[in-house]
Scaffold this motif. Structure first.
Motif: not given
Length: 190
Positions: A8, A115, A150, A153-154, A157
């Motif tokens: 990330p 995070e 976000t 993650a979408n 990932k």
């Protein structure tokens, strides 16, 4: 050796890619750096990417793939390279496979960090830049980080499953001190 570094925003991909490039004597290819340079130079790709990056969103695949294809064709990347910030989606990974023209990725290294640790790093990086009189990256703030996490993650990932299925994924705890993370990454690729 052809490596992909995943993680990330704020996980330390740039720092670790640089350290690995020195150890392995292969270039670090940072799409973020390449895109920021294109923006600063005012190239066609840079002008298109500037607004997208300012919002913390991902630059379209076509632009990023074009940058990467040009870069890995250069002579210093013939022995290998470390991709830092690319691919970001399974579609990009599939395009990368095509761009590699029969060559394969040798390993995918995932940096894992929680995070809150990421937010602390991003805000710390912005504060250091301000204190040293350097420009603060436009996306080094809590709002942009939220958008970027976000998107990660979408969109990004799922790459862990893609590369795990190929037997290429190795995961390292990137919340450790920098040198320990580097040592763990070197161990993971040996």
């Amino acid at each position: 050796m052809r490596l992909v570094l995943l993680g990330p925003p704020g996980a330390g991909k740039g720092t670790q890619a640089y350290k690995l490039s020195q150890i392995l004597a292969i270039p670090q290819l940072s799409t973020g750096d390449m895109l920021r340079a294109a923006v600063a130079e005012g190239t066609e790709i840079g002008r298109h990417a500037a607004d997208i990056m300012q919002r913390g969103e991902l630059v379209p695949d076509e632009l990023v793939v074009e940058l990467i294809a040009e870069r890995i064709a250069q002579s210093d990347a013939a022995r290998g390279f470390i991709l830092d910030g690319f691919p970001r989606t399974v579609a990009q990974a599939e395009r990368l496979d095509h761009v590699l023209n029969g060559h394969e990725i040798d390993g995918v290294l995932e940096l894992k960090v929680d995070e809150q640790h990421l937010l602390d790093r991003i805000l710390g990086r912005a504060m250091q830049a301000r204190e040293s009189g350097e420009a603060v990256r436009a996306d080094d703030n809590e709002e942009a980080l939220s958008v970027r996490l976000t998107a990660y993650a979408n969109q990004t990932k799922p790459l862990t499953d893609y590369y795990a299925a190929k037997g290429l994924l190795r995961t390292v705890d990137a919340s450790q001190p920098v040198d320990r993370v580097t040592a763990a990454l070197v161990e993971a690729i040996e």
